[in-house]
Scaffold this motif. Structure first.
Motif, PDB file in Angstrom:
ATOM      1  N   SER A   1       0.833  -1.195   0.000  1.00  0.00           N
ATOM      2  CA  SER A   1       0.000   0.000   0.000  1.00  0.00           C
ATOM      3  C   SER A   1       0.874   1.254   0.000  1.00  0.00           C
ATOM      4  O   SER A   1       1.709   1.447   0.893  1.00  0.00           O
ATOM      5  CB  SER A   1      -0.918   0.005   1.225  1.00  0.00           C
ATOM      6  N   ILE A   2       0.667   2.097  -0.998  1.00  0.00           N
ATOM      7  CA  ILE A   2       1.434   3.339  -1.073  1.00  0.00           C
ATOM      8  C   ILE A   2       1.007   4.295   0.028  1.00  0.00           C
ATOM      9  O   ILE A   2       1.826   5.027   0.583  1.00  0.00           O
ATOM     10  CB  ILE A   2       1.261   3.979  -2.467  1.00  0.00           C
ATOM     11  N   THR A   3      -0.289   4.278   0.379  1.00  0.00           N
ATOM     12  CA  THR A   3      -0.788   5.170   1.430  1.00  0.00           C
ATOM     13  C   THR A   3      -0.113   4.874   2.768  1.00  0.00           C
ATOM     14  O   THR A   3       0.334   5.794   3.472  1.00  0.00           O
ATOM     15  CB  THR A   3      -2.306   5.022   1.565  1.00  0.00           C
ATOM     16  N   ASP A   4      -0.022   3.597   3.125  1.00  0.00           N
ATOM     17  CA  ASP A   4       0.636   3.236   4.386  1.00  0.00           C
ATOM     18  C   ASP A   4       2.120   3.598   4.356  1.00  0.00           C
ATOM     19  O   ASP A   4       2.677   4.079   5.353  1.00  0.00           O
ATOM     20  CB  ASP A   4       0.466   1.749   4.649  1.00  0.00           C
ATOM     21  N   ALA A   5       2.749   3.362   3.218  1.00  0.00           N
ATOM     22  CA  ALA A   5       4.166   3.701   3.100  1.00  0.00           C
ATOM     23  C   ALA A   5       4.383   5.209   3.227  1.00  0.00           C
ATOM     24  O   ALA A   5       5.324   5.653   3.893  1.00  0.00           O
ATOM     25  CB  ALA A   5       4.716   3.203   1.762  1.00  0.00           C
ATOM     26  N   LEU A   6       3.515   5.987   2.595  1.00  0.00           N
ATOM     27  CA  LEU A   6       3.630   7.438   2.703  1.00  0.00           C
ATOM     28  C   LEU A   6       3.408   7.909   4.133  1.00  0.00           C
ATOM     29  O   LEU A   6       4.106   8.807   4.618  1.00  0.00           O
ATOM     30  CB  LEU A   6       2.620   8.114   1.768  1.00  0.00           C
ATOM     31  N   ARG A   7       2.444   7.304   4.822  1.00  0.00           N
ATOM     32  CA  ARG A   7       2.148   7.715   6.199  1.00  0.00           C
ATOM     33  C   ARG A   7       3.332   7.407   7.124  1.00  0.00           C
ATOM     34  O   ARG A   7       3.709   8.239   7.958  1.00  0.00           O
ATOM     35  CB  ARG A   7       0.880   7.020   6.677  1.00  0.00           C
ATOM     36  N   VAL A   8       3.919   6.227   6.975  1.00  0.00           N
ATOM     37  CA  VAL A   8       5.065   5.862   7.811  1.00  0.00           C
ATOM     38  C   VAL A   8       6.254   6.770   7.508  1.00  0.00           C
ATOM     39  O   VAL A   8       6.940   7.260   8.421  1.00  0.00           O
ATOM     40  CB  VAL A   8       5.436   4.384   7.592  1.00  0.00           C
ATOM     41  N   TYR A   9       6.490   7.033   6.233  1.00  0.00           N
ATOM     42  CA  TYR A   9       7.629   7.876   5.863  1.00  0.00           C
ATOM     43  C   TYR A   9       7.427   9.316   6.328  1.00  0.00           C
ATOM     44  O   TYR A   9       8.384   9.991   6.739  1.00  0.00           O
ATOM     45  CB  TYR A   9       7.835   7.831   4.354  1.00  0.00           C
ATOM     46  N   SER A  10       6.189   9.798   6.269  1.00  0.00           N
ATOM     47  CA  SER A  10       5.897  11.147   6.752  1.00  0.00           C
ATOM     48  C   SER A  10       6.162  11.267   8.245  1.00  0.00           C
ATOM     49  O   SER A  10       6.731  12.263   8.716  1.00  0.00           O
ATOM     50  CB  SER A  10       4.442  11.513   6.439  1.00  0.00           C
ATOM     51  N   GLU A  11       5.777  10.268   9.006  1.00  0.00           N
ATOM     52  CA  GLU A  11       6.050  10.285  10.445  1.00  0.00           C
ATOM     53  C   GLU A  11       7.551  10.251  10.714  1.00  0.00           C
ATOM     54  O   GLU A  11       8.039  10.937  11.628  1.00  0.00           O
ATOM     55  CB  GLU A  11       5.356   9.095  11.105  1.00  0.00           C
ATOM     56  N   GLU A  12       8.291   9.480   9.940  1.00  0.00           N
ATOM     57  CA  GLU A  12       9.740   9.435  10.132  1.00  0.00           C
ATOM     58  C   GLU A  12      10.373  10.786   9.823  1.00  0.00           C
ATOM     59  O   GLU A  12      11.291  11.231  10.538  1.00  0.00           O
ATOM     60  CB  GLU A  12      10.343   8.349   9.234  1.00  0.00           C
ATOM     61  N   MET A  13       9.891  11.463   8.788  1.00  0.00           N
ATOM     62  CA  MET A  13      10.432  12.768   8.450  1.00  0.00           C
ATOM     63  C   MET A  13      10.166  13.783   9.546  1.00  0.00           C
ATOM     64  O   MET A  13      11.031  14.589   9.897  1.00  0.00           O
ATOM     65  CB  MET A  13       9.838  13.258   7.132  1.00  0.00           C
ATOM     66  N   ARG A  14       8.987  13.737  10.121  1.00  0.00           N
ATOM     67  CA  ARG A  14       8.667  14.677  11.201  1.00  0.00           C
ATOM     68  C   ARG A  14       9.476  14.353  12.453  1.00  0.00           C
ATOM     69  O   ARG A  14       9.867  15.268  13.192  1.00  0.00           O
ATOM     70  CB  ARG A  14       7.180  14.658  11.488  1.00  0.00           C
ATOM     71  N   ASP A  15       9.746  13.085  12.690  1.00  0.00           N
ATOM     72  CA  ASP A  15      10.617  12.726  13.813  1.00  0.00           C
ATOM     73  C   ASP A  15      12.034  13.256  13.593  1.00  0.00           C
ATOM     74  O   ASP A  15      12.691  13.735  14.536  1.00  0.00           O
ATOM     75  CB  ASP A  15      10.640  11.211  13.998  1.00  0.00           C
ATOM     76  N   LYS A  16      12.505  13.196  12.351  1.00  0.00           N
ATOM     77  CA  LYS A  16      13.830  13.733  12.056  1.00  0.00           C
ATOM     78  C   LYS A  16      13.867  15.238  12.254  1.00  0.00           C
ATOM     79  O   LYS A  16      14.848  15.786  12.782  1.00  0.00           O
ATOM     80  CB  LYS A  16      14.225  13.384  10.610  1.00  0.00           C
ATOM     81  N   ARG A  17      12.805  15.941  11.826  1.00  0.00           N
ATOM     82  CA  ARG A  17      12.758  17.382  12.027  1.00  0.00           C
ATOM     83  C   ARG A  17      12.722  17.720  13.506  1.00  0.00           C
ATOM     84  O   ARG A  17      13.376  18.671  13.963  1.00  0.00           O
ATOM     85  CB  ARG A  17      11.527  17.973  11.327  1.00  0.00           C
ATOM     86  N   LEU A  18      11.987  16.932  14.296  1.00  0.00           N
ATOM     87  CA  LEU A  18      11.937  17.170  15.733  1.00  0.00           C
ATOM     88  C   LEU A  18      13.302  16.900  16.372  1.00  0.00           C
ATOM     89  O   LEU A  18      13.745  17.661  17.253  1.00  0.00           O
ATOM     90  CB  LEU A  18      10.867  16.277  16.367  1.00  0.00           C
ATOM     91  N   SER A  19      13.973  15.855  15.933  1.00  0.00           N
ATOM     92  CA  SER A  19      15.304  15.556  16.473  1.00  0.00           C
ATOM     93  C   SER A  19      16.300  16.658  16.124  1.00  0.00           C
ATOM     94  O   SER A  19      17.137  17.048  16.947  1.00  0.00           O
ATOM     95  CB  SER A  19      15.799  14.211  15.922  1.00  0.00           C
ATOM     96  N   ALA A  20      16.205  17.181  14.895  1.00  0.00           N
ATOM     97  CA  ALA A  20      17.105  18.275  14.505  1.00  0.00           C
ATOM     98  C   ALA A  20      16.832  19.527  15.327  1.00  0.00           C
ATOM     99  O   ALA A  20      17.767  20.233  15.733  1.00  0.00           O
ATOM    100  CB  ALA A  20      16.936  18.574  13.015  1.00  0.00           C
TER     101      ALA A  20
END
Length: 226
Positions: free
Chosen positions: A166-185
């Protein structure tokens, strides 16, 4: 550097080198005229030509410095806007839109907030309309933006398509990872702030504090002696 800065015209490279050459000549001629009119009679010929050469070199490197600053500004916009792009792509995917239609729709939505990112996404839509595959268009987008997040996004879409997930699930997981990276930065910058503030505190705040504390003592001591 021209591609991440937003200059994608075929004549961009030639124009940049023409500007660099013009800046070199202008700096050298300007320095020569200044030395001819302003320099004192005691100035040696070596110092005059050194000033002319350094001015020409400054004019040669100035367009590169301006381009580097332009790239930094664009990269900041791309990095800030890509998580929003991911969120909007999730909304479009949940609504049943294809990736091609979602990219075209999101590019219009981001036109006011992130105009440069929107321009690159519109270029992706044009490439898809012209018959280019989605993988190649996204890889070209990653090359233009020079962001690791976009390269990972292109790889994610390619793997999801090959594996049938599912592309939707993959996009949702990747979006959460990106926001976690922004929060860590952001947390990393916050943790490094006390160390960066130590020098301004020592140079600006502490001397004033010492003066404010010691001045009454010195005044009383002087009055007592008098």
């Amino acid at each position: 550097k021209l591609l991440p800065a937003g200059y994608m015209e075929p004549l961009a490279v030639g124009t940049f080198f023409l500007i660099r050459f013009a800046a070199l000549v202008t700096g050298a001629i300007g320095a020569f005229l200044v030395m001819h009119w302003v320099a004192s009679a005691d100035a040696t010929m070596t110092s005059r030509w050194t000033f002319v050469i350094l001015s020409g070199a400054a004019g040669y490197f100035l367009p590169g410095l301006v381009l580097t600053q332009k790239v930094r500004e664009k990269m900041r916009e791309y990095r800030n806007g890509f998580p929003d792009f991911m969120d909007l792509m999730i909304v479009c995917s949940d609504a049943g839109m294809s990736m091609e239609a979602g990219i075209e729709r999101v590019s219009k939505e981001l036109a006011k907030t992130y105009p440069s990112l929107s321009q690159n996404l519109q270029l992706v839509s044009l490439e898809l309309r012209a018959g280019r595959s989605l993988d190649d268009a996204l890889k070209a987008l990653a090359d233009r933006l020079s962001l690791d997040e976009v390269r990972s996004f292109a790889t994610l879409i390619q793997q999801s398509d090959e594996l049938g997930s599912s592309i939707t699930d993959a996009l949702r997981v990747y979006s959460e990872e990106m926001r976690d990276k922004r929060l860590s930065a952001a947390e990393e910058k916050a943790y490094s702030l006390p160390a960066k503030l130590s020098l301004p505190l020592m140079c600006c705040v502490f001397p004033v504090l010492f003066i404010a504390i010691l001045t009454p003592v010195i005044v009383r001591y002087a009055i007592g002696i008098g």
